[in-house]
Design a protein around this motif. Structure first.
Motif, short mmCIF file in Angstrom:
data_model
loop_
_atom_site.label_atom_id
_atom_site.label_comp_id
_atom_site.label_asym_id
_atom_site.label_seq_id
_atom_site.Cartn_x
_atom_site.Cartn_y
_atom_site.Cartn_z
N SER A 1 51.41 21.52 15.61
CA SER A 1 50.80 22.75 16.10
C SER A 1 51.36 23.12 17.47
O SER A 1 51.88 22.28 18.21
CB SER A 1 49.29 22.60 16.19
N PHE A 2 51.25 24.38 17.78
CA PHE A 2 51.71 24.88 19.07
C PHE A 2 50.92 24.22 20.19
O PHE A 2 51.47 23.89 21.24
CB PHE A 2 51.56 26.40 19.10
N GLU A 3 49.62 24.03 19.98
CA GLU A 3 48.77 23.38 21.00
C GLU A 3 49.25 21.96 21.29
O GLU A 3 49.26 21.52 22.43
CB GLU A 3 47.31 23.38 20.56
N CYS A 4 49.67 21.25 20.24
CA CYS A 4 50.17 19.88 20.41
C CYS A 4 51.44 19.88 21.26
O CYS A 4 51.61 19.05 22.15
CB CYS A 4 50.44 19.27 19.03
N ILE A 5 52.32 20.84 21.02
CA ILE A 5 53.55 20.93 21.79
C ILE A 5 53.24 21.25 23.25
O ILE A 5 53.83 20.68 24.16
CB ILE A 5 54.49 21.99 21.17
N LEU A 6 52.29 22.17 23.47
CA LEU A 6 51.92 22.50 24.85
C LEU A 6 51.34 21.30 25.59
O LEU A 6 51.65 21.08 26.77
CB LEU A 6 50.93 23.66 24.87
N LYS A 7 50.52 20.51 24.91
CA LYS A 7 49.95 19.32 25.54
C LYS A 7 51.05 18.34 25.93
O LYS A 7 51.01 17.74 27.01
CB LYS A 7 48.94 18.66 24.61
N GLN A 8 52.03 18.19 25.06
CA GLN A 8 53.13 17.29 25.37
C GLN A 8 53.98 17.84 26.52
O GLN A 8 54.43 17.08 27.38
CB GLN A 8 54.00 17.07 24.14
N ALA A 9 54.18 19.16 26.55
CA ALA A 9 54.98 19.76 27.62
C ALA A 9 54.27 19.62 28.96
O ALA A 9 54.93 19.47 30.00
CB ALA A 9 55.25 21.23 27.31
N GLU A 10 52.95 19.66 28.98
CA GLU A 10 52.20 19.51 30.22
C GLU A 10 52.38 18.12 30.83
O GLU A 10 52.22 17.93 32.03
CB GLU A 10 50.71 19.78 29.98
N ILE B 1 62.71 24.29 29.27
CA ILE B 1 62.78 25.75 29.30
C ILE B 1 64.22 26.22 29.12
O ILE B 1 64.49 27.18 28.39
CB ILE B 1 62.17 26.30 30.61
N ARG C 1 60.41 19.75 32.53
CA ARG C 1 59.95 21.06 32.05
C ARG C 1 61.05 22.11 32.22
O ARG C 1 61.28 22.94 31.34
CB ARG C 1 58.71 21.52 32.82
#
Length: 97
Positions: free
Chosen positions: A5-14, A25, A21
């Motif tokens: 999920s997109f949320e999972c990717i965002l959590k990992q990117a954080e 990007i 980062r």
């Protein structure tokens, strides 16, 4: 295979460091740059517009023609409805007055 999920990717990117980062990007931007279509030239755009004009030359109508055709459709539907529901004839006559 499970979907990420997109949320999972965002959590990992954080959880990445600022330099990681920035690298992520950069990689994403380069990937997007390769997948987008290049802009077309003015000549190519003009050729495409002319092709469309030729192909659909007779099918485009004015707003007045469009509205007249829609009004005819509405009148036809009203006539069909009143033919199926004769009890509504008087109501329709009163509504038009």
């Amino acid at each position: 295979m499970s979907a990420i999920s997109f949320e999972c990717i965002l959590k990992q990117a954080e959880q990445l460091s600022p330099s990681e980062r920035a690298g992520l990007i950069s990689v994403l931007a380069n990937g997007l740059a390769r997948t987008t279509t290049p802009p077309i030239s003015a000549e190519e755009l003009r050729a495409r517009v002319e092709a469309l004009r030729g192909k659909y030359r007779g099918s485009l109508s004015s707003v007045d023609e469009f509205l007249a055709a829609k009004r005819e459709e509405v009148e036809l539907e009203e006539a069909r409805y009143l033919a199926r529901h004769p009890e509504e004839v008087e109501v329709a006559k009163e509504a038009r007055r």
